[in-house]
Every structure is written in C-alpha cells, then in structure tokens.
Design a protein around this motif. Structure first.
Motif, short mmCIF file in Angstrom:
data_model
loop_
_atom_site.label_atom_id
_atom_site.label_comp_id
_atom_site.label_asym_id
_atom_site.label_seq_id
_atom_site.Cartn_x
_atom_site.Cartn_y
_atom_site.Cartn_z
N UNK A 10 0.84 -1.21 0.00
CA UNK A 10 0.00 0.00 0.00
C UNK A 10 0.88 1.27 0.00
N UNK A 11 0.31 2.38 -0.44
CA UNK A 11 1.02 3.67 -0.44
C UNK A 11 0.86 4.30 0.93
N UNK A 12 2.00 4.67 1.52
CA UNK A 12 1.99 5.27 2.85
C UNK A 12 2.04 6.79 2.71
N UNK A 13 0.92 7.52 2.95
CA UNK A 13 0.90 8.98 2.81
C UNK A 13 1.89 9.69 3.74
N UNK A 14 2.06 9.17 4.94
CA UNK A 14 2.98 9.83 5.88
C UNK A 14 4.43 9.77 5.40
N UNK A 15 4.76 8.63 4.84
CA UNK A 15 6.11 8.49 4.31
C UNK A 15 6.35 9.47 3.15
N UNK A 16 5.32 9.56 2.27
CA UNK A 16 5.45 10.51 1.14
C UNK A 16 5.52 11.95 1.63
N UNK A 17 4.78 12.27 2.73
CA UNK A 17 4.79 13.62 3.25
C UNK A 17 6.16 13.98 3.81
N UNK A 18 6.79 12.98 4.45
CA UNK A 18 8.13 13.24 4.96
C UNK A 18 9.16 13.36 3.83
N UNK A 19 8.97 12.55 2.79
CA UNK A 19 9.94 12.56 1.69
C UNK A 19 9.78 13.79 0.80
N UNK A 20 8.55 14.26 0.63
CA UNK A 20 8.28 15.42 -0.24
C UNK A 20 7.59 16.50 0.59
N UNK A 21 8.35 17.19 1.44
CA UNK A 21 7.73 18.23 2.27
C UNK A 21 7.31 19.43 1.41
N UNK A 22 6.30 20.11 1.91
CA UNK A 22 5.77 21.32 1.24
C UNK A 22 5.31 21.01 -0.17
N UNK A 23 4.85 19.79 -0.39
CA UNK A 23 4.32 19.44 -1.70
C UNK A 23 2.89 18.90 -1.53
N UNK A 24 2.11 19.20 -2.55
CA UNK A 24 0.74 18.64 -2.60
C UNK A 24 0.75 17.58 -3.69
N UNK A 25 0.50 16.32 -3.29
CA UNK A 25 0.64 15.17 -4.18
C UNK A 25 -0.73 14.55 -4.42
N UNK A 26 -1.01 14.25 -5.68
CA UNK A 26 -2.23 13.56 -6.08
C UNK A 26 -1.84 12.31 -6.88
N UNK A 27 -2.40 11.14 -6.45
CA UNK A 27 -2.09 9.88 -7.11
C UNK A 27 -3.41 9.23 -7.53
N UNK A 28 -3.51 8.90 -8.84
CA UNK A 28 -4.68 8.20 -9.38
C UNK A 28 -4.20 6.88 -9.97
N UNK A 29 -4.87 5.81 -9.56
CA UNK A 29 -4.51 4.48 -10.08
C UNK A 29 -5.78 3.78 -10.55
N UNK A 30 -5.72 3.21 -11.76
CA UNK A 30 -6.89 2.49 -12.29
C UNK A 30 -7.14 1.24 -11.46
N UNK A 31 -8.34 0.93 -11.37
CA UNK A 31 -8.71 -0.30 -10.66
C UNK A 31 -10.21 -0.32 -10.38
N UNK A 32 -10.64 -1.37 -9.70
CA UNK A 32 -12.05 -1.46 -9.32
C UNK A 32 -12.10 -1.64 -7.82
N UNK A 33 -12.43 -0.59 -7.11
CA UNK A 33 -12.64 0.78 -7.60
C UNK A 33 -11.29 1.49 -7.80
N UNK A 34 -11.22 2.65 -8.50
CA UNK A 34 -9.95 3.38 -8.69
C UNK A 34 -9.45 3.90 -7.35
N UNK A 35 -8.15 3.95 -7.24
CA UNK A 35 -7.51 4.42 -6.01
C UNK A 35 -7.08 5.87 -6.20
N UNK A 36 -7.49 6.71 -5.26
CA UNK A 36 -7.11 8.13 -5.28
C UNK A 36 -6.46 8.45 -3.94
N UNK A 37 -5.22 8.99 -4.04
CA UNK A 37 -4.48 9.32 -2.82
C UNK A 37 -4.00 10.76 -2.92
#
Length: 425
Positions: free
Chosen positions: A60-87
């Motif tokens: 799974x994608x860990x939002x906290x880890x991404x927040x620490x790795x990319x500070x001061x950034x707003x990240x949007x992730x879209x992945x196809x699937x059923x249902x689609x994953x939006x992070x």
C-alpha cells in the motif's frame, strides 16, 4: 567642465546598468522558474516510479512516508482499478499561486506534484534586490571614478591656465609640471618651451639695453670732449673747424655703434670683414683720447711697427681699442703705451699702462660678464672680447701687473677673411 564630466559619466553608467541589469533580471526570473518546474517534474517522475514499484509488490502507499519525503508538496495519485484508487498528500496551495507537474505511466497510474509559487517569487525578489544593490554599487563606483577623473583633468587645465596667464604677465619661468596625461603633458612642454624662449628674449633685451648704455657712453664722452674743445677754442677759427670735424666723426661713430648694437640684439649681424689700415684707425683714436689724457696729466704714447694692415671691421676694432684706452684711463696709471707688431701670422695691438694692474684673483675672470674690480659695470671687456671674436680675432690679458691687453687680428691673406659672423654674445 567638472559638472559636465560628472553628468556624462553618470549618464553612461546608468545606460550601461540598465542595458545589463534589465536583461539580467529577466534571465534570473526565468532561470528560477525553470529550476522550480524541473524540480517538480523530477519529483513527479520519481514518485511515479515509486508508485509503480509499490503496486508490483502489492504494497500500500503510505501517505505519511510521502509527506516526509516530499515536504511542502501537494501530491495527487490516481490508479486504475475497481474501484480506482485516489491518494492525496499535503495541503493544496491556492489556485492562483499553484505550480504543478505530472507524470503518467502505461499502467494507468497518474501522479501530480504541486507546490506554492510564493516561495519561487520570494527567491526571484531576493535575486532582483541583489541585482539592484550591485547596480547601485556600480553607479557609486562610476560616480567616484568620474570625480577622480574630473579632478585629474580639470586641475591640470586650471594649472595650465595659470601658467599661461603668468607668461602673459611677464613671468617667464618654466613650470616643469607634468600630469601623467599625454595630451596635457605635451601642452605643458610647449608652454615650458615658450617660457624659455620668452625668458631668452627678455634677457637679450635687458643685455641689449645694458650693452647699449655702456657702448654708447664712450662715443658720447668723445663727442662731449670735442664740443668742449670747440667751446674752449671759439676765438680760434682753425681749431674750431678741426674740433667740429672731430665731433662729426664722433657722431658718425655713435651712429655706427647704435646700428651694430641693434643688429646684435636681433641676432642678425652679418658683418663681412675688410682690410683695415691700423695707422689711420689708431691716429683717430689718439685724436679722440689725447685731450682727455692731457687733462688728467697723463701721456698717451704710440710705438711699434707702422703701416700694418689687418682683416676686420673698422667699427669693431675701434670699439675694442677705445674700450682698452678707457679702462687704462679710469683704472690704470702713468703713461699708456699702444704698441703694434706683426708676428705669428697675427697683427698685434697691445695696450699697456703703468698702474697697479689687476688682482691675481680677478685676472682669470676679467673677461666675464658683470665682473669688475674697481666699481665698473663689468661689461666693457666682455663686449670688447665679443667684438674681437666677431672680427675673427681675440682679446687677451697678457700681463696682469701692470695691466697689458693684446688684441690679435688676422693678417691680410688669412683664409677666413670673408667669414660671416654673428653679433656679440
């Protein structure tokens, strides 16, 4: 002039700063924005690779880890699937201050990375302020250099103006000032040469006035004596006629002296020598000076070889002999003997008296200008030697005690008899 130099230098500096500063500011703005865009694009591609790797590993994608790795950034992730994953990770910046870069893979993963544009604008402003500070420093340096340069140019010009004014007022001293600027140094050199020439002209004028007063004194004295003889012998017609003719001769000699002095003052005396009968010349001198010596209780004697001829000018030789007789009369004593002889390819005229003579310390300098040991002007012997040299002869002191002077003249047939000479020094 200093104000014009300052204003023109400042104007050139302002134009230079504007031509360089404005393009530099624009280039810095674009460079910072491009660096920020490339950084977001690089982060989006890197994040896309991480998401693809996590999906392959079924992690799974860990939002906290991404927040620490990319500070001061707003990240949007879209992945196809059923249902689609939006992070989403971080806080979304305002829409009007938002910078976004995205990346998409063939597996249907879309990643967008955004940041607040305010930080980029702040960095741009900091660089622009630095450029403005450098521009202001450049203008200050330009003004300082303009002040130094204007002083370097205007002060020498003021100095040269003072020198020129001093020359106009008659103070002809060379300044010897140099300023390290080729053009100004050349003007200073020209002024120094002009000052030297003016000084020489003034010196020659003063010398001419002094020489004229000295040389005219003897003919005027002789003319006065002739007129006194005329007055004393007014009751004897024969003597009056003789003395009148002698006075005319003195007047003519006075005119010749004036002409020679004027020519000498202009440095244009080109006297061409001729054959001079010494007997006639000496007889004339004895006629002029005989009464003066008799009134002083002294005797004037002529001896030696008669019928001699010499090469020279009658006026020059007469003035030399007249000067020697006058010196013997004023500074000598006893009988004055004029002796003529012919030897060693020279015609010699020697004038000697029986006085105390010339002191030993003064004898080597007796012909120098302004040198006199008996309160005289110190000019007579100097001019007499110059006149003798002008005729190709020389005047020497052959014996200091009692004084004896010898005038050496060229014999007839001398190769230099037609020499053109300049005036007295």
């Amino acid at each position: 002039m200093r104000r014009r130099l300052l204003s023109s230098t400042l104007l050139v500096a302002v134009i230079g700063v504007l031509l360089l500063g404005i393009p530099l500011g624009v280039a810095v703005n674009r460079l910072i924005e491009e660096e920020a865009t490339q950084e977001l694009s690089s982060q989006a591609k890197s994040l896309l690779g991480e998401v693809e790797y996590a999906r392959i590993q079924d992690q799974p994608i860990d939002p906290e880890q991404l927040k620490r790795k990319y500070p001061d950034r707003y990240i949007q992730i879209y992945a196809k699937g059923t249902p689609p994953q939006v992070t989403t990770v971080g806080d979304e910046p305002p829409e009007n201050h938002k910078m976004t870069q995205d990346a998409q893979s063939e597996n249907g993963v879309y990643v967008a990375v955004s940041r607040d544009k305010t930080e980029v604008e702040r960095e741009v402003r900091a660089w622009l302020l630095l450029i403005l500070a450098l521009a202001a420093a450049a203008l200050a340096v330009a003004v300082g250099l303009a002040i130094v340069q204007s002083r370097r140019l205007t002060l020498p010009l003021s100095d040269l103006a003072m020198i020129a004014e001093r020359l106009g007022s008659g103070d002809a001293r060379p300044s010897k000032h140099r300023y390290g600027i080729q053009e100004l140094d050349r003007v200073a050199e020209v002024l120094d040469r002009s000052a030297t020439r003016i000084s020489d002209l003034l010196a020659r004028e003063r010398e001419f006035a002094t020489d004229a007063s000295h040389q005219l004194r003897t003919p005027l004295t002789g003319l006065t004596m002739r007129l006194e003889e005329i007055v004393a012998a007014a009751h004897e017609p024969g003597i009056v006629k003789e003395e009148g003719e002698a006075a005319i001769v003195q007047a003519e000699r006075l005119t010749a002296v004036i002409d020679e002095l004027l020519a000498a003052a202009r440095r244009q005396r080109h006297a061409q020598t001729e054959v001079v009968e010494l007997d006639d010349l000496l007889d004339q001198q004895f006629i002029e000076w005989g009464p003066v010596f008799r009134r002083g209780g002294r005797q004037l004697k002529l001896s030696g070889t008669r019928g001699l001829q010499a090469v020279g000018t009658s006026g020059g030789i007469s003035q030399v002999i007249s000067t020697l007789l006058e010196n013997s009369l004023e500074h000598g004593d006893g009988t004055v003997t004029v002796t003529t002889s012919d030897k060693d390819r020279s015609v010699l005229v020697e004038v000697a008296d029986e006085g105390e003579g010339i002191p030993e310390d003064l004898a080597p300098r007796v012909f120098e200008r302004n040198v006199s040991g008996a309160g005289g002007t110190g000019l007579g012997l100097t001019l007499a030697r110059a006149l003798a040299a002008a005729d190709g002869g020389r005047l020497e002191l052959v014996r200091p005690r009692p004084a004896a002077f010898a005038l050496f003249l060229r014999q007839v047939g001398d190769p230099g008899r037609k020499r053109v000479v300049s005036g007295p020094a």
